[in-house]
Scaffold this motif. Structure first.
Motif, short mmCIF file in Angstrom:
data_model
loop_
_atom_site.label_atom_id
_atom_site.label_comp_id
_atom_site.label_asym_id
_atom_site.label_seq_id
_atom_site.Cartn_x
_atom_site.Cartn_y
_atom_site.Cartn_z
N SER A 18 1.91 151.61 -6.74
CA SER A 18 1.32 151.12 -8.21
C SER A 18 2.19 150.28 -8.71
N GLN A 19 3.19 149.81 -7.95
CA GLN A 19 4.19 148.56 -8.52
C GLN A 19 3.98 147.34 -7.50
N THR A 20 3.32 147.02 -6.76
CA THR A 20 3.17 145.83 -5.93
C THR A 20 3.31 144.71 -6.41
N TYR A 21 2.68 144.66 -7.62
CA TYR A 21 2.72 143.37 -8.38
C TYR A 21 4.29 143.05 -8.82
N ARG A 22 5.21 143.76 -8.67
CA ARG A 22 6.44 143.52 -8.83
C ARG A 22 7.21 143.05 -7.85
N TRP A 23 6.56 143.14 -6.58
CA TRP A 23 7.33 142.98 -5.27
C TRP A 23 6.72 141.71 -4.60
N GLN A 24 5.28 141.59 -4.80
CA GLN A 24 4.66 140.16 -4.13
C GLN A 24 4.95 139.98 -2.76
N PHE A 25 4.90 140.69 -1.84
CA PHE A 25 5.76 140.80 -0.46
C PHE A 25 4.57 139.96 0.03
N GLU A 26 3.22 139.77 0.17
CA GLU A 26 2.48 139.14 0.86
C GLU A 26 2.55 137.55 0.61
N GLU A 27 2.67 137.34 -0.76
CA GLU A 27 2.98 135.83 -1.17
C GLU A 27 4.35 135.42 -0.74
N SER A 28 5.43 136.29 -0.72
CA SER A 28 6.62 135.85 -0.20
C SER A 28 6.67 135.27 1.07
N VAL A 29 6.02 136.35 1.87
CA VAL A 29 6.12 135.95 3.48
C VAL A 29 5.28 134.62 3.80
N LYS A 30 4.15 134.49 2.92
CA LYS A 30 3.37 133.37 3.25
C LYS A 30 4.04 132.08 2.68
N ARG A 31 4.90 132.15 1.84
CA ARG A 31 5.80 131.01 1.62
C ARG A 31 7.10 130.80 2.41
N GLY A 32 7.17 131.92 3.42
CA GLY A 32 8.30 131.72 4.42
C GLY A 32 9.60 132.36 4.09
N PHE A 33 9.45 133.48 3.35
CA PHE A 33 10.44 134.20 2.71
C PHE A 33 10.48 135.63 3.39
N ALA A 34 11.49 136.10 3.88
CA ALA A 34 11.40 137.55 4.15
C ALA A 34 11.69 138.25 2.90
N SER A 35 11.83 139.75 2.87
CA SER A 35 11.67 140.47 1.79
C SER A 35 12.20 141.85 1.78
N ALA A 36 13.12 142.52 1.46
CA ALA A 36 13.69 143.74 1.53
C ALA A 36 13.97 144.74 0.41
N THR A 37 13.73 146.04 0.55
CA THR A 37 14.05 146.81 -0.57
C THR A 37 14.23 148.30 0.03
N VAL A 38 15.04 148.76 -0.87
CA VAL A 38 15.50 150.60 -0.92
C VAL A 38 15.27 150.97 -2.20
N CYS A 39 14.99 152.15 -2.12
CA CYS A 39 14.88 152.79 -3.53
C CYS A 39 16.24 153.14 -4.13
N TYR A 40 16.56 152.78 -5.22
CA TYR A 40 17.96 152.92 -5.76
C TYR A 40 18.36 154.46 -5.82
N HIS A 41 17.49 155.55 -5.96
CA HIS A 41 17.85 156.84 -5.96
C HIS A 41 18.60 157.30 -4.70
N ASP A 42 18.23 156.72 -3.61
CA ASP A 42 18.80 157.06 -2.31
C ASP A 42 20.22 156.38 -1.95
N ILE A 43 20.43 155.72 -2.90
CA ILE A 43 21.87 155.10 -3.08
C ILE A 43 22.82 155.95 -3.90
N HIS A 44 22.37 156.15 -5.06
CA HIS A 44 22.86 156.97 -6.15
C HIS A 44 21.87 157.45 -7.22
N PRO A 45 21.61 158.63 -7.45
CA PRO A 45 20.52 159.20 -8.01
C PRO A 45 20.66 158.75 -9.56
N ASP A 46 19.64 158.07 -10.14
CA ASP A 46 19.62 157.73 -11.44
C ASP A 46 19.49 158.91 -12.47
N GLU A 47 20.57 159.48 -12.51
CA GLU A 47 20.46 160.97 -13.60
C GLU A 47 21.74 161.00 -14.22
#
Ligand code: GTR
Length: 398
Positions: free
Chosen positions: A148-177
């Motif tokens: 539902s939030q692919t537009y926030r990431w633009q992965f395909e356009e980034s790779v087409k422009r020659g950039f790698a892109s990486a993500t992790v969900c923040y809850h998995d580092i520290h729950p946002d509670e």
């Protein structure tokens, strides 16, 4: 609680604390003294007053490649999912999964965008076979929806422009509670033997845990032959924009730092008290900060720092401050001004930001070492924002 103010004429007159004046009164006038004397002082002030201390490195770190897909994103990318596991000699461990896209046609190592996501790796990509990540402290998925939030990431356009892109969900580092004991499910649990939750909240915060996670993602990427980690770029939206600024302040390996709609205690000048204030943010999100930060509620003028100091910690590296026209809660003008006020530090390096009266029109990109735009629309991150980030990404590539 005081209601948010949006009327500029009601701003109480203030003077900015001097970013160049050391605690002992010495005035900094060159880059060397900034780096060695004033910068460490300011970093410490932010730790003590707002964000607390980042955990240090763990005794052991392991990277396990869980999957590789050679024809990802319509055959434009190589996709990897990597589990990062951090363990201590005392037997405690913590892990999270990073999603990574590398341009398939990369002939040499490429620059990389790194960012944390809110709703799980599966929510950032259109690909339906990505692992579901992002667990709350009770172990349940924070969001089960895919894509539902692919537009926030633009992965395909980034790779087409020659950039790698990486993500992790923040809850998995520290729950946002906001529950006082939620840090026990965070990476901090490996480091802290705090007897009480109160002791933890005196020294640590969710934002520091998330910033730490961004640096650990970068450590892992250093082992990827097709990624050029001397060209790492960190981005984040909203609370994660505050986080990317803090990550960029702490880890100079981030050559480009993006603050997207970071607002209060991110890029916005706190003393303006437009939109969200210290009182409001520490009431709803106490766990983002050390517990004493709330003492500045309605006392912003007494803060021993200001948010343009945070931008200054990134100098002379690229920083992009992005606002959205309808995001008045984040005080777009206050976000813009921090970039202008950081010029005192950028110019020590012969770099330049922009003038306080140079606020650009909607959707125009003001490009300098600190760049700025105010996009049409609401609090979000989308293609227009990315067009600016790619523009600066091209400079980082060179
Ligand atoms: C808001 C908060 C902001 C911003 C935002 C977000 O409710 O008041 O400071 O960080 O959340 O992260 O989406």
């Amino acid at each position: 609680m005081k209601e948010a103010n949006y009327d500029e004429s009601l701003i109480v007159e203030f003077t900015l604390p001097d970013v160049l004046e050391c605690l002992n009164g010495k005035k900094i006038d060159n880059a060397f003294d900034w780096v060695h004397l004033r910068r460490p002082e300011i970093l410490d002030i932010f730790k003590k007053e707002i964000f607390g201390y980042l955990p240090h490195r763990t005794d052991k770190t392991e990277y396990e490649v869980l999957s590789v897909k050679e024809d990802a994103l319509n055959n434009t990318a190589i996709r990897k999912e990597i589990r990062l596991t951090f363990s201590m000699n005392n037997g405690k461990s913590h892990s999270f999964v990073m999603l990574l896209y590398i341009p398939k046609n990369a002939k040499k190592p490429v620059p990389v965008y790194l960012g944390l996501n809110f709703k799980g790796n599966h929510n950032c990509t259109a690909e339906q076979d990505v692992l579901m990540t992002g667990r709350k402290s009770d172990g349940s998925l924070a969001d089960e929806e895919r894509s539902s939030q692919t537009y926030r990431w633009q992965f395909e356009e980034s790779v087409k422009r020659g950039f790698a892109s990486a993500t992790v969900c923040y809850h998995d580092i520290h729950p946002d509670e906001k529950e006082a004991d939620s840090w026990r499910k965070s990476i901090y649990n490996l480091f802290f033997s705090a007897e009480s939750d109160e002791e933890f909240h005196t020294h640590g915060s969710a934002i520091s845990a998330w910033a730490w996670g961004l640096s650990r993602m970068l450590d892992c990427l250093e082992a990827e032959p097709l990624i050029d980690c001397s060209k790492a770029m960190v981005h984040g939206h909203s609370r994660l924009g505050k986080t990317s600024l803090w990550a960029g302040a702490n880890d100079p390996r981030f050559k480009f730092v993006v603050s997207n709609d970071s607002g209060c205690t991110g890029a916005a000048v706190s003393r303006r008290c437009i939109g969200e204030t210290v009182e409001i943010i520490t009431h709803y999100f106490p766990h983002w900060f050390v517990s004493s930060y709330k003492n500045y509620a309605n006392r912003e003028l007494e803060l021993p720092l200001e948010q343009h100091w945070l931008i200054s910690l990134i100098a002379p590296r690229y920083c992009c401050i992005a606002s959205a026209a309808e995001d008045t809660w984040a005080d777009p003008k206050g976000e813009f001004l921090s970039g202008a006020y950081a010029n005192d530090v950028y110019k020590l390096f012969g770099a330049e930001t922009y003038a306080p009266d140079a606020m650009p029109g909607i959707d125009e990109f003001l490009t300098s070492a600190v760049s700025y735009h105010i996009r049409t629309g609401k609090h979000d991150q989308n293609l227009i924002d990315w067009q600016h980030y790619w523009l600066i990404g091209e400079k980082v590539k060179m």
